[in-house]
Design an enzyme around this catalytic site. Sequence first.
Site, mmCIF file in Angstrom:
data_model
loop_
_atom_site.group_PDB
_atom_site.id
_atom_site.type_symbol
_atom_site.label_atom_id
_atom_site.label_comp_id
_atom_site.label_asym_id
_atom_site.label_seq_id
_atom_site.Cartn_x
_atom_site.Cartn_y
_atom_site.Cartn_z
ATOM 1 N N MET A 30 0.815 -1.194 0.112
ATOM 2 C CA MET A 30 0.022 0.021 0.062
ATOM 3 C C MET A 30 0.990 1.081 0.027
ATOM 4 O O MET A 30 0.310 2.484 0.429
ATOM 5 C CB MET A 30 -0.901 -0.030 1.334
ATOM 6 N N GLU A 35 11.759 -0.213 4.994
ATOM 7 C CA GLU A 35 12.780 -1.432 5.028
ATOM 8 C C GLU A 35 12.061 -2.745 4.978
ATOM 9 O O GLU A 35 12.542 -3.713 4.144
ATOM 10 C CB GLU A 35 13.692 -1.339 6.171
ATOM 11 N N GLY A 36 11.036 -2.849 5.594
ATOM 12 C CA GLY A 36 10.121 -4.159 5.489
ATOM 13 C C GLY A 36 9.821 -4.243 4.203
ATOM 14 O O GLY A 36 10.065 -5.488 3.811
ATOM 15 N N HIS A 37 8.979 -3.450 3.570
ATOM 16 C CA HIS A 37 8.717 -3.758 1.986
ATOM 17 C C HIS A 37 9.874 -4.173 1.140
ATOM 18 O O HIS A 37 9.824 -4.990 0.406
ATOM 19 C CB HIS A 37 8.042 -2.351 1.723
ATOM 20 N N LYS A 149 4.890 -10.094 9.251
ATOM 21 C CA LYS A 149 4.419 -8.803 10.169
ATOM 22 C C LYS A 149 2.700 -8.931 10.233
ATOM 23 O O LYS A 149 2.113 -8.950 11.189
ATOM 24 C CB LYS A 149 4.747 -7.731 9.349
ATOM 25 N N ASP A 150 2.226 -9.192 8.997
ATOM 26 C CA ASP A 150 0.711 -9.415 9.087
ATOM 27 C C ASP A 150 0.293 -10.935 8.851
ATOM 28 O O ASP A 150 -0.005 -11.506 7.957
ATOM 29 C CB ASP A 150 0.312 -8.675 7.681
ATOM 30 N N ARG A 187 2.335 2.707 9.626
ATOM 31 C CA ARG A 187 1.546 3.298 10.825
ATOM 32 C C ARG A 187 2.478 3.792 12.159
ATOM 33 O O ARG A 187 1.973 4.487 12.742
ATOM 34 C CB ARG A 187 0.545 2.491 11.300
HETATM 35 P P1 AMP Z 1 1.542 -2.918 3.394
HETATM 36 O O1 AMP Z 1 1.885 -1.790 2.717
HETATM 37 O O2 AMP Z 1 1.407 -2.545 4.784
HETATM 38 O O3 AMP Z 1 0.140 -3.439 2.941
HETATM 39 O O4 AMP Z 1 2.477 -4.019 3.481
HETATM 40 C C1 AMP Z 1 2.921 -4.731 2.312
HETATM 41 C C2 AMP Z 1 3.558 -5.887 2.573
HETATM 42 O O5 AMP Z 1 4.836 -5.907 3.329
HETATM 43 C C3 AMP Z 1 2.573 -6.824 3.524
HETATM 44 O O6 AMP Z 1 3.126 -8.495 2.832
HETATM 45 C C4 AMP Z 1 3.389 -6.740 4.875
HETATM 46 O O7 AMP Z 1 3.242 -7.836 5.628
HETATM 47 C C5 AMP Z 1 4.910 -6.313 4.496
HETATM 48 N N1 AMP Z 1 5.663 -5.735 5.488
HETATM 49 C C6 AMP Z 1 5.178 -4.679 5.905
HETATM 50 N N2 AMP Z 1 5.949 -4.343 7.416
HETATM 51 C C7 AMP Z 1 6.807 -5.285 7.387
HETATM 52 C C8 AMP Z 1 8.009 -5.478 8.117
HETATM 53 N N3 AMP Z 1 8.234 -4.804 9.204
HETATM 54 N N4 AMP Z 1 8.860 -6.545 7.896
HETATM 55 C C9 AMP Z 1 8.432 -7.389 6.803
HETATM 56 N N5 AMP Z 1 7.466 -7.365 5.889
HETATM 57 C C10 AMP Z 1 6.490 -6.426 6.051
#
Ligand code: AMP
Length: 284
Positions: A30, A35-37, A149-150, A187
């Site tokens: 989204m 760094e997670g992404h 994470k999710d 967030r």
């Molecule tokens: P989002 O943009 O929040 O929908 O996240 C996109 C993807 O990035 C999802 O698969 C999340 O689980 C993953 N993600 C978000 N935060 C992290 C994190 N800290 N470490 C690893 N993956 C993450």
Amino acid sequence: MQTIKIIKKMRAFSNKLRSEGRTIGFVPTMGALHEGHLSLVRRSKSENDVTVVSIFINPTQFGPEEDFEQYPRNMESDLGKLSGLSTDAVFIPDDTEMYPEGPAVSVHTGHIGEILCGASRPGHFDGVATVVARLFNAVMPNRTYFGQKDYQQTVVIKKMVREQGLDAEIIVCPIIREPDGLAISSRNAYLNTGERKAAAVLHKALKHGEDLMKKGADDPSQVIKEMEKVIGSEPLAEPEYVEIVSPEDLSSMIKISIPACLCLAVKIGTTRLIDNVIVQKNAG
Ligand code: AMP
């Protein structure tokens, strides 16, 4: 890096690659990339010929009282980060491209989407599954990368893939954390300085639960109580749930058996944060 906004063009791009026998790795996001992404993008790049990242803030996974309007939007900086990693393509559809007739035909996730986070976010996982199914149809990936994470999201998506017989391999990647243990999240930007410090309590509680289990604790309610005590020591933290479930199907445990997923949702001020650890058998 190619920027693609239209499903038809996305499919044409993927069809060409597939006809050449090249593999497509896909990272749905989204935006507000951190760094997670980026860890998911790197993993996809290491395992596939081509990596596609989508950026779409999916309205159907937000409840009416949730933060859809405030959700951070940084398209320019996101595109910079992705091209810095030599991402091959970004797919950035708009709402009418993803939901040309509205979201009426949607995926229903049932019980698995109604427990844990689903209990306080009714319809959230239906929205997630609906958009992921539509994204799979557009991107036609060989492998798709999600963050642990999710965690509930990964279980829901794997179930959808199994039940609908979708041709999609789901790869779950480790949680990337800040030095104090806080899981990186878009967030986290909502937290003020005091709240940011307090947010370390989520990981602290999980580590405490993990330690107890590794020492042999097998009564889930006892371990949960101990974890709640840790959260209770932080005045800015308000737990929404603390649970110990089977990593396979998120079912609750009468007696803890390993592997087990410790998961929680905690409000820090007005910001709702989630985190989890999967406790594995000790090596050897
Ligand atoms: P989002 O943009 O929040 O929908 O996240 C996109 C993807 O990035 C999802 O698969 C999340 O689980 C993953 N993600 C978000 N935060 C992290 C994190 N800290 N470490 C690893 N993956 C993450």
